[in-house]
Design a protein around this motif. Structure first.
Motif, short mmCIF file in Angstrom:
data_model
loop_
_atom_site.label_atom_id
_atom_site.label_comp_id
_atom_site.label_asym_id
_atom_site.label_seq_id
_atom_site.Cartn_x
_atom_site.Cartn_y
_atom_site.Cartn_z
N ARG A 248 0.84 -1.22 0.00
CA ARG A 248 0.00 0.00 0.00
C ARG A 248 0.87 1.26 0.00
N ARG A 277 -0.72 -4.74 4.21
CA ARG A 277 -1.04 -6.17 4.12
C ARG A 277 -0.67 -6.85 5.42
N ALA A 312 -7.72 -5.48 5.67
CA ALA A 312 -6.65 -6.24 5.03
C ALA A 312 -5.31 -6.10 5.75
N GLN A 313 -5.15 -5.01 6.49
CA GLN A 313 -3.87 -4.81 7.19
C GLN A 313 -3.99 -5.04 8.69
#
Ligand code: PEP
Ligand code: MN
Length: 346
Positions: A248, A277, A312-313
């Protein structure tokens, strides 16, 4: 300009230097150090005649601070600043405190489960946004005041210090009622009016690096807060925009030793926004502590698949518990300790 007093200077010598600076039309700031006092001059418009103070009794040296940022610089203050956000929770010393929690406060059940889980793993502060700066106006914008009330509840239930973001001047006053550390997000790093407001509020501030900001930009933004009289600033590296979409953001680990060289302020790392991530968060958190970070801020969600932002992270509670176990070993290798005792530990 910085006036370094000799280590035998008396209080009267220091008072005389301050008085002379005042007579010149500037503001003196006396900063007692471990071995000697330094007096800084605020408001230097480059017309200061340093010879007026250089000859006074007790003056060892006059240094011209060349950077645009002054009060945040190591030249200004050589000892590292320790920012204490709650009893026993300090950034900038030998301890490495970890702030953890969800990106956003979503419900009472979610924030309490997150708070209890991160505390059991050894976190000393709970993060969670109530006011969320989202790239899209159609995305979840946060629970606002109700989110702050839930953070206050989580604090009462667990004793964790609270870290939450303020997005504007009005919100900063609301956030200050609940937060132990007011977060200024990457998108607001150069919102100078907001920086002045949190400078005046006087509570500790977590200043995140803008996504396209140089380290000098970050330090100049911190200078706005210090110039309002608030020294309690913790900087945060959270990754930069780059051409490479693999992650990202481009997590700038070098910023940690660079900031330590340029500034006395502590710097923490945010490997969650830094990578975007979940599987990259643990290795970069380990690396940040090894690089000398003064703490971490990590996104953790009890059910990341249901998160309303940044799922997602976000680490699961089990992944965060394992991360903390690993961090204790990394910290020990660089003569630091992760603060906080996990549940069940001796
Ligand atoms: C956050 O901490 O959830 C956040 C919005 O971070 P940043 O300002 O670094 O993007
Ligand atoms: Mn987030």
């Amino acid at each position: 300009m910085l006036v370094v007093m000799s280590n035998t200077a008396t209080k009267a010598d220091i008072d005389r230097v301050c008085e002379t600076i005042r007579t010149m039309g500037y503001t003196p700031v006396a900063m007692p150090g471990s071995s000697r006092t330094t007096v800084g001059l605020i408001g230097n418009d480059r017309r200061v005649d340093s010879s007026l103070v250089a000859e006074l009794p007790g003056v060892a040296q006059v240094i011209h601070v060349s950077n645009l940022y002054k009060q945040v610089s190591r030249e200004w203050k050589s000892d590292g600043t320790i920012v204490t956000i709650a009893p026993g929770v300090s950034f900038g010393g030998a301890a490495v405190p970890v702030i953890a929690g969800p990106c956003s406060v979503e419900s009472e059940a979610q924030i309490l489960e997150a708070a209890r889980g991160v505390k059991a793993a050894g976190a000393v502060a709970l993060r969670g946004g109530a006011f969320k700066p989202r790239s899209s106006p159609y995305s979840f914008q946060g629970m606002g005041k109700q989110g702050l009330e839930l953070l206050a509840l989580a604090k009462r239930e667990t004793g964790l210090a609270i870290v939450t973001e303020a997005m504007d001047d009005e919100g900063a006053h609301l956030v200050a009622e609940v937060a132990d550390l007011i977060q200024i997000g990457a998108r607001n790093m150069q919102n100078y009016s907001l920086l002045k407001t949190v400078g005046r509020i006087g509570k500790p501030v977590l200043l995140k690096r803008g996504m396209a900001a140089t380290i000098e930009d970050l330090l100049l933004s911190a200078e706005y807060i210090l110039s309002e009289g608030n020294q309690q600033v913790i900087l945060c590296e959270r990754g930069l925009r780059s051409f490479d979409a693999t992650a990202r953001n481009l997590f700038d680990l070098t910023a940690i030793p660079v900031v330590h060289g340029l500034s006395h302020l502590p710097i923490v790392a945010d490997p969650s926004h830094g990578t975007g991530r979940r599987d990259k968060v643990t290795p970069m958190a380990r690396a940040a502590v090894a690089a000398g970070a003064d703490g971490l801020i990590v996104e953790v969600h009890p059910h990341p698949e249901r998160a309303l932002s940044d799922g997602a992270q976000s680490l699961t509670l089990d992944q965060f518990t394992e991360l903390m176990r690993q961090l204790r070993r990394v910290a020990e290798a660089v003569d630091r300790q992760v603060s906080g005792t996990p549940a069940g530990a001796a």
